[in-house]
Design a protein around this motif. Structure first.
Motif: not given
Length: 289
Positions: A97-118
């Protein structure tokens, strides 16, 4: 077979990591984004950097909770440069019932990773939590009720009335955190806890905030909350039960100085950036008329 005993073929993993580093999306197990991910009510982003020891247990607990709710959810793992078996372990987690996927983030840092997802989110609501799930999954229920009733941004707080600590951080982390909070108050003076890794938004608001934010490290939380307040967006705090599970990627000596410099830079630019957030929201509202 346990969740840590199955390893994807090394060649396939290297191919996927190359794709992720270039910014491609990948469904867990490979492939494109599932159609149900696009129709979810809520997307939850988990920034990850070498989390093989706990991502399986955390992800399973999260999808099991989400799968029992009345709203449709998807989970997005943002690979922020993992070199261990994080992706392989995550592959073993499933929920019909829940889809799960992976996306990559070129830029390092937690803020960069969250921004990529948002910025890649497509659901009505979007939020993020830490890879250790320090705030338990069942806290999402009260948050969703608030979001559906009109609250624009809902964030977890370890210092709001009713919050609890299951495990207390080591003394040096508490001292460093207190100093960081004292500066963060100048960015978001009405907020008791800018740094709790548990924040949820109406997606159009999140995209307006993150598209104008620039912090890529640990100060990104304070920037997002400060921007929201400066732009006239209502931020609601909810008390959380918080567990210090250890294994945080934050290191007081090596990361603390950089985080403080970044926070001071955030403080200097929040007021200048907020008008851009307001303009983005006005443009969206005008487009809906």
């Amino acid at each position: 077979m346990t969740i840590n005993e199955s390893i994807e073929h090394p060649g396939a993993l290297e191919e996927r990591r190359t794709d992720l580093a270039e910014g491609y999306d990948s469904g867990i197990g490979g492939g494109s984004m599932p159609s149900d991910a696009r129709s979810a009510d809520l997307e939850i982003i988990i920034p990850t950097l070498n989390e093989e020891a706990r991502i399986g247990t955390v992800l399973q607990a999260l999808v099991e909770y989400l799968g029992c709710q009345s709203w449709r959810s998807s989970v997005v793992i943002v690979d922020n440069g993992c070199t261990d078996r994080t992706l392989e372990v995550a592959d073993l987690v499933s929920c019909a019932d829940v889809s799960v996927r992976v996306i990559g983030c070129r830029d390092r840092g937690k803020g960069a990773a969250v921004r990529r997802g948002v910025l890649a989110a497509s659901a009505r609501y979007v939020g993020f939590c830490d890879a250790d799930l320090s705030t338990p999954a069942h806290t999402i229920g009260p948050v969703m009720r608030l979001m559906k009733s009109g609250h624009q941004v809902v964030i977890g707080s370890r210092r709001w009335d009713g919050a609890e600590y299951v495990d207390v951080q080591p003394m040096r982390r508490r001292v460093g955190g207190a100093f960081f909070r004292s500066v963060a108050r100048s960015v978001a003076p009405s907020i008791t806890d800018t740094q709790c890794g548990f924040k949820f938004f109406h997606t159009h608001i999140a995209k307006a905030l993150f598209s104008r934010a620039t912090a890529e490290g640990f100060a990104f939380d304070a920037e997002i909350v400060g921007l929201a307040l400066a732009a006239g967006i209502t931020v609601t705090e909810v008390p959380v039960t918080w567990t210090d599970s250890g294994g945080s990627s934050f290191r007081l000596l090596s990361d603390g100085y950089g985080a403080m410099r970044e926070l001071l830079a955030v403080r200097a630019r929040v007021g200048e950036t907020a008008p851009g957030v307001r303009e983005l929201l006005r443009e969206r509202d005008a487009a809906r008329l």
